[in-house]
Design an enzyme around this catalytic site. Structure first.
Site: not given
Ligand SMILES: Cc1ncc(COP(=O)(O)O)c(C=O)c1O
Length: 353
Positions: A185
């Site tokens: 990210k």
């Molecule tokens: C659109 C979206 N939502 C949620 C997430 C979930 O994030 P996390 O890995 O921090 O739980 C991601 C992760 O890549 C994502 O791309």
């Protein structure tokens, strides 16, 4: 090929400041949730102009807690997009609610507000849009729908740290804004997430649920203020962020704007370089919005390009360039087909019904 020849997809840019902060954190005797997490929450809140910020272990956790804190559970429906990572849908399912998909606008890849409205039932309690790739969803329309039907609005801002829409920052439109600091990210803590809430009460509930349901400030129970009793008032989760993670985040956040300028430069360079190729490139950002430039997504039409998507992925990898598919749509995954009967073609049914 040596491993260093390969361009890793989304490799994080880690610099001396965060490495030194991690070392200081390790040497401090306090590596769990503590003062560095509190500082990261404060500084992230200042960056977004929203003072109610709670750091958690992931964006998935942030969305799970937000759905719960919105009072949503069994028997309730939450409308979201099929063009997202599975976490968006899983968070709704984990809260006991039923996800309902409203299709995207193929130009923007963001949820189409008209389709959202068409899917509202008496059970609908919230809309959960994703700002896809860092491009703001149509928040004027979504806010309007949420207000008209008295629905909660929870934003999946996993791609949208720097995103702005009509002068407002992503994550501050809805009742809750959920961010990811996963390794790929725009700001990373390795794993991590943040919830922006709109009230002190919501923030307190999120923080409590993120730490086993223990009463306020339970993380201080071993601090130099002396041992304090805590009480468990709900059966919560273990979703807290560690100081070790926040040590990275504090310095990553300080460079978010200079990194964004570089992202924009690379994005434009891709646009120029790929202009003549038989590909569909990302649509230009809408006026009066700010794109976070998180993912540069191209569409490959096998006929026009003479190569299929998956062959292209293999070719890129063979040429030492890391790539990803963002995303197979949610209904392409077997678990959702089995659980909800969704199919990639369902949209046509939805249009007819
Ligand atoms: C659109 C979206 N939502 C949620 C997430 C979930 O994030 P996390 O890995 O921090 O739980 C991601 C992760 O890549 C994502 O791309």
């Amino acid at each position: 090929m040596t491993p260093s020849d390969f361009i890793v997809f989304g490799a994080p840019k880690i610099e001396r400041d965060e490495i030194d902060e991690v070392v200081r954190c390790l040497e401090s005797g306090w590596i769990g949730t503590g003062p560095r997490v509190a500082r990261f929450e404060k500084e992230f809140g200042l960056y977004k102009g929203q003072r109610f910020a709670a750091a958690v272990s992931s964006c998935t956790a942030a969305m799970h807690l937000s759905v719960l804190a919105a009072g949503i559970g069994a028997g309730d429906e939450v409308i979201t997009t099929p063009m997202t990572f599975c976490a968006t849908v899983n968070a709704i399912v984990h809260a006991g609610a039923t996800p309902v998909l409203a299709d995207i606008d193929p130009l923007t890849m963001n949820i189409d507000p008209a389709r959202v409205e068409a899917r509202i039932t008496s059970k609908t309690k919230a809309i959960l849009p994703v700002h896809f790739a860092g491009r703001a969803a149509d928040m004027d329309a979504l806010e309007g729908i949420a207000a008209r039907y008295e629905l909660k609005l929870i934003e999946d801002c996993a791609h949208a740290i720097e995103t702005e829409y009509h002068g407002r920052k992503a994550g501050t439109f809805g009742d809750f804004g959920c961010f990811s600091f996963y390794a790929t990210k725009n700001v990373t803590t390795g794993e991590g997430g943040m919830v922006l809430a709109t009230s002190e009460e919501d923030l307190a509930r999120i923080k409590m649920l993120a730490l086993h349901g223990m009463s306020k400030d339970a993380w201080k129970r071993f601090s130099d203020e002396g041992y304090k009793h805590y009480f468990v008032v709900e059966t919560g989760f273990k979703y807290n962020m560690m100081d070790l993670q926040a040590a990275l985040g504090i310095h990553q956040l300080q460079r978010v704007e200079s990194n964004w300028l570089r992202r924009e430069e690379i994005w434009r360079q891709y646009n120029r370089t790929f202009a003549g190729l038989p590909l569909t490139l990302p649509a230009a950002p809408e006026p009066n919005t700010r794109h976070a430039y998180h993912l540069y997504t191209i569409l490959i039409d096998a006929e026009r390009a003479g190569i299929s998507r998956d062959e292209f992925l293999d070719e890129m990898t063979a040429n030492d360039v890391g790539v990803g598919v963002h995303y197979l749509s949610v209904p392409e995954h077997p678990v959702y087909q089995e659980k909800f009967g969704w199919q990639p073609e369902s949209r046509r049914t939805e249009i007819r019904s």
